[in-house]
Design an enzyme around this catalytic site. Structure first.
Site, PDB file in Angstrom:
ATOM      1  N   CYS A 179       0.836  -1.196   0.000  1.00  0.00           N
ATOM      2  CA  CYS A 179       0.000   0.000   0.000  1.00  0.00           C
ATOM      3  C   CYS A 179       0.883   1.262   0.000  1.00  0.00           C
ATOM      4  O   CYS A 179       1.535   1.540  -1.002  1.00  0.00           O
ATOM      5  CB  CYS A 179      -1.002  -0.028   1.153  1.00  0.00           C
ATOM      6  SG  CYS A 179      -2.357   1.155   0.935  1.00  0.00           S
ATOM      7  N   GLU A 232      -1.121  -8.394   4.959  1.00  0.00           N
ATOM      8  CA  GLU A 232      -0.945  -8.650   6.400  1.00  0.00           C
ATOM      9  C   GLU A 232      -2.270  -8.617   7.160  1.00  0.00           C
ATOM     10  O   GLU A 232      -2.325  -9.027   8.313  1.00  0.00           O
ATOM     11  CB  GLU A 232       0.050  -7.639   6.992  1.00  0.00           C
ATOM     12  CG  GLU A 232      -0.481  -6.245   7.258  1.00  0.00           C
ATOM     13  CD  GLU A 232      -0.628  -5.353   6.028  1.00  0.00           C
ATOM     14  OE1 GLU A 232      -0.976  -4.173   6.206  1.00  0.00           O
ATOM     15  OE2 GLU A 232      -0.410  -5.834   4.893  1.00  0.00           O
ATOM     16  N   HIS A 262      -3.255  -4.975   1.251  1.00  0.00           N
ATOM     17  CA  HIS A 262      -2.694  -5.294   2.569  1.00  0.00           C
ATOM     18  C   HIS A 262      -2.722  -6.811   2.817  1.00  0.00           C
ATOM     19  O   HIS A 262      -3.681  -7.316   3.412  1.00  0.00           O
ATOM     20  CB  HIS A 262      -3.514  -4.606   3.672  1.00  0.00           C
ATOM     21  CG  HIS A 262      -3.337  -3.125   3.726  1.00  0.00           C
ATOM     22  ND1 HIS A 262      -2.381  -2.514   4.490  1.00  0.00           N
ATOM     23  CD2 HIS A 262      -4.006  -2.132   3.090  1.00  0.00           C
ATOM     24  CE1 HIS A 262      -2.466  -1.200   4.328  1.00  0.00           C
ATOM     25  NE2 HIS A 262      -3.445  -0.949   3.488  1.00  0.00           N
TER      26      HIS A 262
END
Length: 196
Positions: free
Chosen positions: A78, A171, A169
């Site tokens: 990002c 994660e 993202h």
């Protein structure tokens, strides 16, 4: 294998958890000297201008450029992808400028327009759950870069040598395959065999 996560802003703990699940030792990086014994670095999401200001303040700009130029892999997610890019649409300057890509900031709308979609990502998965939050997209991949994934004809993941950029993202999911792909890049640059 020791991977750092730049800990100035963003989902640092989440990246550390994913890297550890994928098989690495992961540490937060708050000081330039902590880059020295790392095999790779993740630059997380957040606000690219804010992260850039903090990187300048704490001396990370030149240190991370040298880290990348020493052929150590860097993964930007990002805002991290914006920081890696050498061209930003509508801006004359860039941040790190390490990756030969052009990015468009906030290309998928505001925070409330966040969404998750299943994406095919070359070398990673046919069905990766990608979370987009105020995400950029990659307008152009130049030089020896390769496009890894597109969403609605927009490039959302790319690789160029030791650099990896994702507009989303990874994660913020329970799926560590994107982080595993990055660890395989680190092994490759360390001269280790990567299992298929």
């Amino acid at each position: 294998m020791k991977i750092g996560v730049l800990a100035l802003q963003g989902a640092v703990a989440e990246h550390i958890r994913m890297l550890e699940e994928a098989g690495a030792t992961a540490v937060p990086v708050k000081k330039v000297e902590e880059l020295e014994d790392l095999d790779g670095l993740v630059i997380p999401g957040g606000e690219s201008t804010t992260i850039s200001k903090l990187m300048h303040k704490y001396g990370f700009m030149e240190a991370i450029r040298q880290f990348g130029q020493a052929k150590k892999p860097i993964f930007g997610t990002c805002a991290g992808a914006i920081l890696l890019a050498n061209r930003i649409n509508g801006q004359d300057d860039f941040h790190l400028g390490l990756m030969d890509i052009k990015v468009e900031r906030n290309a998928f709308g505001r925070q409330k327009e966040s969404f998750e979609v299943s994406l095919p990502i070359a070398g990673v998965a046919s069905d990766f759950p990608a979370v987009f939050i105020r995400a950029p997209y990659i307008m152009e991949v130049a030089g020896n870069g390769e496009i890894l994934s597109k969403y609605e004809e927009k490039i959302v993941a790319a690789r160029q040598g030791q650099y990896l950029a994702a507009a989303f993202h990874p994660e913020l999911t329970e799926d560590f395959r994107m982080h595993k792909y990055f660890l395989d890049m680190v092994k490759e640059y360390r001269g280790e065999k990567v299992q298929a």
